[in-house]
Structure formats: structure tokens, C-alpha cells
Motif scaffolding. Structure first.
Motif, PDB file in Angstrom:
ATOM      1  N   ALA A 240       0.905  -1.225   0.168  1.00  0.00           N
ATOM      2  CA  ALA A 240       0.160  -0.008   0.072  1.00  0.00           C
ATOM      3  C   ALA A 240       0.958   1.361  -0.202  1.00  0.00           C
ATOM      4  CB  ALA A 240      -0.936  -0.050   1.268  1.00  0.00           C
ATOM      5  N   HIS A 241       2.192   1.270   0.442  1.00  0.00           N
ATOM      6  CA  HIS A 241       3.013   2.302   0.526  1.00  0.00           C
ATOM      7  C   HIS A 241       4.043   2.173  -0.429  1.00  0.00           C
ATOM      8  CE1 HIS A 241       1.489   4.502   4.026  1.00  0.00           C
ATOM      9  NE2 HIS A 241       1.028   3.204   4.553  1.00  0.00           N
ATOM     10  N   GLY A 242       3.782   1.634  -1.625  1.00  0.00           N
ATOM     11  CA  GLY A 242       4.779   1.525  -2.727  1.00  0.00           C
ATOM     12  C   GLY A 242       6.063   0.653  -2.480  1.00  0.00           C
ATOM     13  N   PHE A 243       6.137  -0.344  -1.661  1.00  0.00           N
ATOM     14  CA  PHE A 243       7.213  -1.296  -1.551  1.00  0.00           C
ATOM     15  C   PHE A 243       6.734  -2.545  -2.257  1.00  0.00           C
ATOM     16  CE2 PHE A 243       7.766   1.903   1.685  1.00  0.00           C
ATOM     17  CZ  PHE A 243       9.102   1.992   1.514  1.00  0.00           C
ATOM     18  N   GLU A 244       7.988  -3.058  -2.619  1.00  0.00           N
ATOM     19  CA  GLU A 244       7.880  -4.641  -3.310  1.00  0.00           C
ATOM     20  C   GLU A 244       8.725  -5.265  -2.276  1.00  0.00           C
ATOM     21  OE1 GLU A 244       9.952  -7.144  -6.873  1.00  0.00           O
ATOM     22  OE2 GLU A 244      10.280  -5.129  -6.692  1.00  0.00           O
ATOM     23  N   VAL A 245       8.180  -6.317  -1.820  1.00  0.00           N
ATOM     24  CA  VAL A 245       8.868  -7.346  -0.706  1.00  0.00           C
ATOM     25  C   VAL A 245       9.833  -8.290  -1.689  1.00  0.00           C
ATOM     26  CG1 VAL A 245       8.540  -9.124   0.884  1.00  0.00           C
ATOM     27  CG2 VAL A 245       6.880  -7.220   0.753  1.00  0.00           C
ATOM     28  N   LEU A 246      11.357  -8.198  -1.061  1.00  0.00           N
ATOM     29  CA  LEU A 246      12.184  -8.848  -1.729  1.00  0.00           C
ATOM     30  C   LEU A 246      12.476 -10.000  -0.802  1.00  0.00           C
ATOM     31  CD1 LEU A 246      14.835  -6.127  -2.671  1.00  0.00           C
ATOM     32  CD2 LEU A 246      12.788  -7.074  -4.129  1.00  0.00           C
ATOM     33  N   GLU A 247      12.411 -10.105   0.310  1.00  0.00           N
ATOM     34  CA  GLU A 247      12.569 -11.333   1.473  1.00  0.00           C
ATOM     35  C   GLU A 247      11.640 -10.965   2.501  1.00  0.00           C
ATOM     36  OE1 GLU A 247      16.399 -11.246   2.835  1.00  0.00           O
ATOM     37  OE2 GLU A 247      17.404 -11.238   0.921  1.00  0.00           O
ATOM     38  N   LEU A 248      10.973 -12.292   2.960  1.00  0.00           N
ATOM     39  CA  LEU A 248      10.187 -12.175   4.018  1.00  0.00           C
ATOM     40  C   LEU A 248      10.229 -13.649   4.720  1.00  0.00           C
ATOM     41  CD1 LEU A 248       8.299 -10.702   5.983  1.00  0.00           C
ATOM     42  CD2 LEU A 248       6.258 -11.320   4.631  1.00  0.00           C
ATOM     43  N   HIS A 249      10.819 -13.692   5.722  1.00  0.00           N
ATOM     44  CA  HIS A 249      11.106 -15.026   6.392  1.00  0.00           C
ATOM     45  C   HIS A 249      11.549 -15.221   7.877  1.00  0.00           C
ATOM     46  CE1 HIS A 249      15.445 -13.983   7.013  1.00  0.00           C
ATOM     47  NE2 HIS A 249      15.447 -13.368   5.991  1.00  0.00           N
ATOM     48  N   ASP A 250      11.372 -16.275   8.603  1.00  0.00           N
ATOM     49  CA  ASP A 250      11.624 -16.176   9.931  1.00  0.00           C
ATOM     50  C   ASP A 250      13.101 -16.204  10.509  1.00  0.00           C
ATOM     51  OD1 ASP A 250      11.798 -19.015   9.310  1.00  0.00           O
ATOM     52  OD2 ASP A 250       9.835 -19.284  10.336  1.00  0.00           O
ATOM     53  N   THR A 269      10.291 -19.845   5.289  1.00  0.00           N
ATOM     54  CA  THR A 269       9.203 -20.017   6.005  1.00  0.00           C
ATOM     55  C   THR A 269       9.058 -18.553   6.832  1.00  0.00           C
ATOM     56  OG1 THR A 269      10.312 -21.106   7.643  1.00  0.00           O
ATOM     57  CG2 THR A 269       9.240 -22.562   6.152  1.00  0.00           C
ATOM     58  N   THR A 270       7.865 -18.435   7.453  1.00  0.00           N
ATOM     59  CA  THR A 270       7.369 -17.399   8.378  1.00  0.00           C
ATOM     60  C   THR A 270       6.786 -17.822   9.489  1.00  0.00           C
ATOM     61  OG1 THR A 270       5.287 -16.923   7.147  1.00  0.00           O
ATOM     62  CG2 THR A 270       7.435 -15.897   6.574  1.00  0.00           C
ATOM     63  N   ASP A 271       7.239 -19.125  10.220  1.00  0.00           N
ATOM     64  CA  ASP A 271       6.632 -19.600  11.045  1.00  0.00           C
ATOM     65  C   ASP A 271       7.152 -19.614  12.597  1.00  0.00           C
ATOM     66  OD1 ASP A 271       4.554 -21.735  11.982  1.00  0.00           O
ATOM     67  OD2 ASP A 271       6.138 -22.991  12.563  1.00  0.00           O
ATOM     68  N   ALA A 272       8.574 -19.338  12.716  1.00  0.00           N
ATOM     69  CA  ALA A 272       8.990 -19.118  13.876  1.00  0.00           C
ATOM     70  C   ALA A 272       8.700 -17.702  14.557  1.00  0.00           C
ATOM     71  CB  ALA A 272      10.630 -19.345  13.828  1.00  0.00           C
ATOM     72  N   ASP A 273       9.533 -17.586  15.733  1.00  0.00           N
ATOM     73  CA  ASP A 273       9.182 -16.286  16.527  1.00  0.00           C
ATOM     74  C   ASP A 273       9.559 -14.991  16.159  1.00  0.00           C
ATOM     75  OD1 ASP A 273      11.643 -17.211  17.430  1.00  0.00           O
ATOM     76  OD2 ASP A 273      11.167 -16.223  19.500  1.00  0.00           O
ATOM     77  N   ARG A 274      10.564 -15.072  15.237  1.00  0.00           N
ATOM     78  CA  ARG A 274      11.103 -13.700  14.537  1.00  0.00           C
ATOM     79  C   ARG A 274      10.682 -13.431  13.030  1.00  0.00           C
ATOM     80  NH1 ARG A 274      12.515 -11.027  18.894  1.00  0.00           N
ATOM     81  NH2 ARG A 274      13.470  -9.503  17.463  1.00  0.00           N
ATOM     82  N   LEU A 275      10.700 -12.397  12.627  1.00  0.00           N
ATOM     83  CA  LEU A 275      10.155 -12.106  11.212  1.00  0.00           C
ATOM     84  C   LEU A 275      11.395 -11.014  10.592  1.00  0.00           C
ATOM     85  CD1 LEU A 275       8.004 -12.867   9.211  1.00  0.00           C
ATOM     86  CD2 LEU A 275       6.693 -10.846  10.088  1.00  0.00           C
ATOM     87  N   HIS A 276      11.777 -11.202   9.434  1.00  0.00           N
ATOM     88  CA  HIS A 276      12.650 -10.499   8.740  1.00  0.00           C
ATOM     89  C   HIS A 276      12.121 -10.077   7.408  1.00  0.00           C
ATOM     90  CE1 HIS A 276      14.511 -13.323  11.563  1.00  0.00           C
ATOM     91  NE2 HIS A 276      15.435 -12.480  11.694  1.00  0.00           N
ATOM     92  N   VAL A 277      12.382  -8.809   7.222  1.00  0.00           N
ATOM     93  CA  VAL A 277      11.803  -8.365   5.722  1.00  0.00           C
ATOM     94  C   VAL A 277      12.835  -7.476   5.161  1.00  0.00           C
ATOM     95  CG1 VAL A 277      10.663  -6.317   6.987  1.00  0.00           C
ATOM     96  CG2 VAL A 277       9.683  -7.454   4.643  1.00  0.00           C
ATOM     97  N   VAL A 278      12.837  -7.559   3.763  1.00  0.00           N
ATOM     98  CA  VAL A 278      13.554  -6.563   3.046  1.00  0.00           C
ATOM     99  C   VAL A 278      12.916  -6.172   1.959  1.00  0.00           C
ATOM    100  CG1 VAL A 278      15.802  -6.241   1.578  1.00  0.00           C
ATOM    101  CG2 VAL A 278      15.899  -7.874   3.577  1.00  0.00           C
ATOM    102  N   ALA A 279      12.323  -5.010   1.640  1.00  0.00           N
ATOM    103  CA  ALA A 279      11.457  -4.532   0.793  1.00  0.00           C
ATOM    104  C   ALA A 279      12.076  -3.251   0.027  1.00  0.00           C
ATOM    105  CB  ALA A 279      10.150  -3.984   1.338  1.00  0.00           C
ATOM    106  N   ARG A 280      11.722  -3.198  -1.063  1.00  0.00           N
ATOM    107  CA  ARG A 280      12.433  -2.113  -2.092  1.00  0.00           C
ATOM    108  C   ARG A 280      11.168  -1.278  -2.560  1.00  0.00           C
ATOM    109  NH1 ARG A 280      16.900  -2.454  -4.733  1.00  0.00           N
ATOM    110  NH2 ARG A 280      17.103  -4.670  -4.876  1.00  0.00           N
ATOM    111  N   ARG A 281      11.517   0.246  -2.350  1.00  0.00           N
ATOM    112  CA  ARG A 281      10.519   1.201  -2.873  1.00  0.00           C
ATOM    113  C   ARG A 281      10.452   1.175  -4.305  1.00  0.00           C
ATOM    114  NH1 ARG A 281      10.393   6.246  -5.025  1.00  0.00           N
ATOM    115  NH2 ARG A 281       9.591   8.042  -4.022  1.00  0.00           N
ATOM    116  N   HIS A 282       9.466   1.151  -4.833  1.00  0.00           N
ATOM    117  CA  HIS A 282       9.130   1.214  -6.348  1.00  0.00           C
ATOM    118  C   HIS A 282       9.974   2.561  -6.719  1.00  0.00           C
ATOM    119  CE1 HIS A 282       6.509  -2.237  -6.077  1.00  0.00           C
ATOM    120  NE2 HIS A 282       5.705  -1.678  -5.787  1.00  0.00           N
ATOM    121  N   THR A 283      10.454   2.373  -7.845  1.00  0.00           N
ATOM    122  CA  THR A 283      11.116   3.503  -8.558  1.00  0.00           C
ATOM    123  C   THR A 283      10.238   4.732  -9.077  1.00  0.00           C
ATOM    124  OG1 THR A 283      10.986   2.286 -10.765  1.00  0.00           O
ATOM    125  CG2 THR A 283      12.906   1.848  -9.342  1.00  0.00           C
TER     126      THR A 283
END
Length: 284
Positions: A240-250, A269-283
Motif C-alpha cells: 500500500a505504501h509502494g514497496f515490493e517485498v524482496l524477502e520475508l522469512h523467519d 518460512t514465516t513460522d518461527a518467533d522472529r520475522l525479517h523483511v527486505v523491501a524495495r521502494r518502487h522507482t
């Protein structure tokens, strides 16, 4: 404690000096209780930035004591560390020099349009956005701060872990530590507030015997909370804020068990107790 944790307040006893927040008022205590001698969080963030070819200008939003910002600076980046706590910023300038340090609120900030190639937000700082409006404010501020194609790198607790799991809840966790040559302990209890969609935390600080407080004061009880944010929900807000998710994992990550090691790639996977995200702002 990093920017945005203004919800944590003293409710039992009194901390010497009369400050509002034991950890943010005493950054050296934060580093004693949450040591990171190998700069694991900073190294993980730098690995993400390198793998996705981020430019050199980095904003560490919720920089706390400045340890991660200083590591990114030592890796050759031009770093700005931002936090809401003046005490944390003063400590960062004195103990972890190199980055520029500024005061800013993660719920909404303006540090210049397209002023950064990456925004880093570690240690669940993003989850101090308790409401949708606060999360929208943070992501809109990140989009404004990032150059087109810039990265958002964040690490946090995973709300999905608490769907049906109670192993981290309701049972106090006791953590001994040493500060200024004296043994202490913190006792932390987590509870789920389903109505507010928050993971609430109560932490009691005492001497090692569990009776007295720190420096002879009474015990101190503080309360704070994190947003219970779920992976698909996070994807929706980012899109919604113009980001593309490159990585989303636990994992692996700097606070997973076992922790991330140099050269390890993200899981799927995204099942464990931590969450990590890398997202790129659209150009555009």
C-alpha cells in the motif's frame, strides 16, 4: 530500548534520577542487559544491504545506543542514527561515534526527501507502531526518506508465532546480568492482548536476590507492548505504501536460535518467533 517505546513506564519503585524509562534513561544498562559483542545485528543488516546492492546512505531508525549504526558506518556507509530518546542519542554520540545522530519519532519523521538509499529498523522497533495510523505514518515516512529503489530492512517479532502457541507466554523469564560490577536480574512476562492485537511485556528489575532493586532502590516494574503484526498483513501495508517485498522469512537472523552466520541465506518460512523483511521502494 529503541525509539517508539514511550509506552514503557515505571509503575513500582523509583529509578535514581527520576527518569521516565529505566532503559532509555540508562543506555549503559541497556548494553549490559542486551549485549551484542559480535555486532550480529549490524552484520546481518549489512549483509542484507550488500546482497541487494543498496547505496551508501543509510538511516538506522530507532538506533538506540548506536551500536548497529556504528557498525554500518565502519562498513563504509554514510549513516544517520535516529531515536526518540535524548539519553540514547547522547550515549551513541559518545560511545559509538561516526554516524550522525538525530532525534526523530518513527511514527512520523521527515529527514529529507530521497535522502537515503536504505532504512534499517531492527530489534522490533517497527512494532512500537501499535495502530494502523502509526504504521502508515512510519511507512509513509520511509517512502519519503528513500530514493527510488531504496531498501527497507526490518527485523522484529513474528505475530504469527503466537497463533495457538503459548510457550513464550504467561511464564516469567529470568535473565541475570552484571552492571557496574554488581549482579542484577530482570524478570519478563509476555501476555497477548487480542483485542488490541498487542504482545504486552511486563519487566521487573531487581538485585540478584530478587528482593531489592538496582543501586539499593526498590524493585522497578515497567510495561510496554509490541504490535502483533502478521506476515500477510505486513505485505499488505508495504504494498500500500509502494514497496515490493524482496524477502520475508523467519530466519536465520540476529536473534533467532541458532543465530544467523555470515554467508547464510534467508529461509522460506514465516513460522518461527522472529520475522525479517527486505523491501524495495518502487522507482515511480
Amino acid at each position: 530500548m529503541r525509539a517508539g517505546d514511550e509506552a514503557e513506564r515505571r509503575t513500582v519503585g523509583e529509578w535514581p534520577g527520576g527518569g521516565r524509562n529505566l532503559l532509555t534513561d540508562n543506555p549503559a544498562l541497556y548494553e549490559a542487559r542486551f549485549p551484542d559483542p559480535d555486532r550480529l545485528a549490524g552484520r546481518w543488516a549489512e549483509d542484507c544491504l550488500r546482497r541487494h546492492h543498496a547505496g551508501p546512505r543509510v538511516l538506522d531508525m530507532g538506533c538506540g545506543t548506536g551500536r548497529d549504526a556504528a557498525h554500518l558506518h565502519s562498513a563504509g556507509r554514510t549513516v544517520t542514527g535516529a531515536d526518540l530518546s535524548e539519553e540514547m542519542l547522547a550515549h551513541a554520540r559518545a560511545e559509538h561515534p561516526g554516524p550522525a545522530y538525530v532525534r526523530a519519532d518513527l511514527h512520523g519523521f521527515d529527514l529529507g526527501r530521497a535522502a537515503f538509499d536504505a532504512v534499517v529498523c531492527l530489534d522490533s522497533s517497527l512494532l512500537y507502531c501499535h495502530t494502523n495510523d502509526q504504521l502508515d505514518g512510519f511507512l509513509a515516512s520511509c517512502r519519503r526518506a528513500l530514493a527510488p529503489g531504496g531498501l527497507l530492512v526490518a527485523e522484529m517479532r513474528n505475530g504469527a508465532y503466537f497463533l495457538g502457541r503459548t510457550d513464550l507466554l504467561d511464564t516469567p523469564s529470568v535473565n541475570p546480568f552484571t552492571w557496574q560490577g554488581t549482579a542484577y536480574r530482570s524478570t519478563t512476562t509476555l501476555t497477548v492482548d487480542r483485542t488490541a492485537q498487542l504482545l504486552r511485556r511486563t519487566r521487573v528489575w531487581t538485585a540478584a536476590d530478587g528482593v531489592g532493586g538496582i543501586d539499593g532502590s526498590p524493585p522497578v516494574e515497567q510495561r510496554s507492548a509490541w504490535r502483533l503484526l502478521f506476515p500477510h498483513e505486513l505485505r499488505h501495508f508495504l504494498a500500500a505504501h509502494g514497496f515490493e517485498v524482496l524477502e520475508l522469512h523467519d530466519g536465520p537472523g540476529p536473534r533467532t536460535e541458532p543465530p544467523w552466520r555470515q554467508g547464510e541465506l534467508p529461509g522460506a518460512t514465516t513460522d518461527a518467533d522472529r520475522l525479517h523483511v527486505v523491501a524495495r521502494r518502487h522507482t515511480i
